[in-house]
Design a protein around this motif. Sequence first.
Motif, mmCIF file in Angstrom:
data_model
loop_
_atom_site.group_PDB
_atom_site.id
_atom_site.type_symbol
_atom_site.label_atom_id
_atom_site.label_comp_id
_atom_site.label_asym_id
_atom_site.label_seq_id
_atom_site.Cartn_x
_atom_site.Cartn_y
_atom_site.Cartn_z
ATOM 1 N N ARG A 38 -10.815 52.791 33.455
ATOM 2 C CA ARG A 38 -10.953 53.363 32.101
ATOM 3 C C ARG A 38 -11.742 54.651 32.211
ATOM 4 O O ARG A 38 -12.914 54.662 32.556
ATOM 5 N N PHE A 39 -11.099 55.738 31.929
ATOM 6 C CA PHE A 39 -11.720 57.043 32.099
ATOM 7 C C PHE A 39 -11.801 57.761 30.758
ATOM 8 O O PHE A 39 -10.990 57.534 29.874
ATOM 9 N N LEU A 40 -12.792 58.629 30.628
ATOM 10 C CA LEU A 40 -12.852 59.492 29.453
ATOM 11 C C LEU A 40 -11.619 60.382 29.434
ATOM 12 O O LEU A 40 -11.095 60.765 30.473
ATOM 13 N N LEU A 41 -11.187 60.727 28.242
ATOM 14 C CA LEU A 41 -10.009 61.583 28.041
ATOM 15 C C LEU A 41 -8.742 60.955 28.624
ATOM 16 O O LEU A 41 -7.868 61.638 29.111
ATOM 17 N N SER A 42 -8.659 59.644 28.575
ATOM 18 C CA SER A 42 -7.431 58.969 28.983
ATOM 19 C C SER A 42 -6.937 58.160 27.789
ATOM 20 O O SER A 42 -7.522 58.188 26.714
ATOM 21 N N GLY A 44 -4.674 58.709 25.798
ATOM 22 C CA GLY A 44 -4.342 59.533 24.647
ATOM 23 C C GLY A 44 -5.538 60.055 23.876
ATOM 24 O O GLY A 44 -5.397 60.496 22.748
ATOM 25 N N ASP A 45 -6.741 59.976 24.460
ATOM 26 C CA ASP A 45 -7.918 60.514 23.769
ATOM 27 C C ASP A 45 -7.672 61.978 23.429
ATOM 28 O O ASP A 45 -7.305 62.768 24.273
ATOM 29 N N ASN A 46 -7.840 62.309 22.186
ATOM 30 C CA ASN A 46 -7.761 63.688 21.738
ATOM 31 C C ASN A 46 -9.075 63.973 21.031
ATOM 32 O O ASN A 46 -9.171 63.902 19.829
ATOM 33 N N ARG A 47 -10.100 64.236 21.780
ATOM 34 C CA ARG A 47 -11.431 64.307 21.205
ATOM 35 C C ARG A 47 -11.724 65.656 20.579
ATOM 36 O O ARG A 47 -11.316 66.692 21.071
ATOM 37 N N GLU A 48 -12.424 65.580 19.520
ATOM 38 C CA GLU A 48 -13.029 66.740 18.889
ATOM 39 C C GLU A 48 -14.491 66.382 18.747
ATOM 40 O O GLU A 48 -14.820 65.290 18.331
ATOM 41 N N GLY A 49 -15.367 67.271 19.051
ATOM 42 C CA GLY A 49 -16.784 66.964 18.948
ATOM 43 C C GLY A 49 -17.454 66.991 20.308
ATOM 44 O O GLY A 49 -16.979 67.631 21.240
ATOM 45 N N TRP A 50 -18.536 66.270 20.402
ATOM 46 C CA TRP A 50 -19.388 66.297 21.581
ATOM 47 C C TRP A 50 -19.219 65.052 22.424
ATOM 48 O O TRP A 50 -18.865 64.004 21.924
ATOM 49 N N ILE A 51 -19.542 65.179 23.705
ATOM 50 C CA ILE A 51 -19.634 64.028 24.595
ATOM 51 C C ILE A 51 -21.054 63.994 25.132
ATOM 52 O O ILE A 51 -21.535 64.971 25.698
ATOM 53 N N ILE A 52 -21.729 62.865 24.908
ATOM 54 C CA ILE A 52 -23.042 62.636 25.492
ATOM 55 C C ILE A 52 -22.835 61.674 26.655
ATOM 56 O O ILE A 52 -22.269 60.594 26.475
ATOM 57 N N VAL A 53 -23.279 62.066 27.818
ATOM 58 C CA VAL A 53 -23.166 61.220 28.998
ATOM 59 C C VAL A 53 -24.564 60.754 29.375
ATOM 60 O O VAL A 53 -25.445 61.570 29.640
ATOM 61 N N SER A 62 -22.196 55.680 41.100
ATOM 62 C CA SER A 62 -20.758 55.535 40.878
ATOM 63 C C SER A 62 -20.039 56.884 40.918
ATOM 64 O O SER A 62 -20.490 57.848 40.303
ATOM 65 N N GLU A 63 -18.918 56.917 41.602
ATOM 66 C CA GLU A 63 -18.092 58.125 41.624
ATOM 67 C C GLU A 63 -17.435 58.358 40.270
ATOM 68 O O GLU A 63 -17.021 59.463 39.951
ATOM 69 N N LEU A 64 -17.357 57.333 39.460
ATOM 70 C CA LEU A 64 -16.742 57.429 38.142
ATOM 71 C C LEU A 64 -17.500 58.408 37.237
ATOM 72 O O LEU A 64 -16.906 59.121 36.440
ATOM 73 N N LEU A 65 -18.820 58.465 37.387
ATOM 74 C CA LEU A 65 -19.625 59.397 36.596
ATOM 75 C C LEU A 65 -19.199 60.839 36.860
ATOM 76 O O LEU A 65 -18.869 61.586 35.936
ATOM 77 N N SER A 66 -19.175 61.229 38.118
ATOM 78 C CA SER A 66 -18.781 62.602 38.463
ATOM 79 C C SER A 66 -17.342 62.880 38.056
ATOM 80 O O SER A 66 -17.032 63.956 37.534
ATOM 81 N N PHE A 67 -16.460 61.920 38.277
ATOM 82 C CA PHE A 67 -15.046 62.098 37.917
ATOM 83 C C PHE A 67 -14.910 62.389 36.427
ATOM 84 O O PHE A 67 -14.234 63.335 36.023
ATOM 85 N N ASN A 68 -15.542 61.554 35.591
ATOM 86 C CA ASN A 68 -15.446 61.754 34.144
ATOM 87 C C ASN A 68 -16.054 63.073 33.711
ATOM 88 O O ASN A 68 -15.505 63.770 32.853
#
Length: 121
Positions: A38-42, A44-53, A62-68
């Motif tokens: 499960r990845f961000l922007l997958s 069909g995510d069509n985000r508008e706004g901010w992403i807080i990580v 985790s390699e998932l952090l850098s990937f996202n």
Amino acid sequence: MSVYISCFDIDGDSCEEIEKELQKHHMNIIRHENTPGRFLLSDGDNREGWIIVIVSKESLKSELLSFNLIKCLIADVDDGRLRILLVLRSGVNISEVPICIRWVTVFSEDEKSYKNWIENQ
């Protein structure tokens, strides 16, 4: 305004605290938990706004952090904007964050000033 909060299961307490803080300012919160497959922007995510990580010692393993993060940065560059904020959990220093993403706007979990940044941009 929508705000995506990306976190790992172990950082759920921090995610909840950030959610509560942002909801006080009438922001639409979308929570994304980083799990394998499960990845961000997958999906069909069509985000508008901010992403807080939320970045913790555990998430840095985790390699998932850098990937996202890289995936979101590329999408933002393509759209001509930068709407990604890192919130470092207690005990995490910017020097521990992968070099390729250190230039992203960073806040300490204790600061809570990320909400002001979002509102004023």
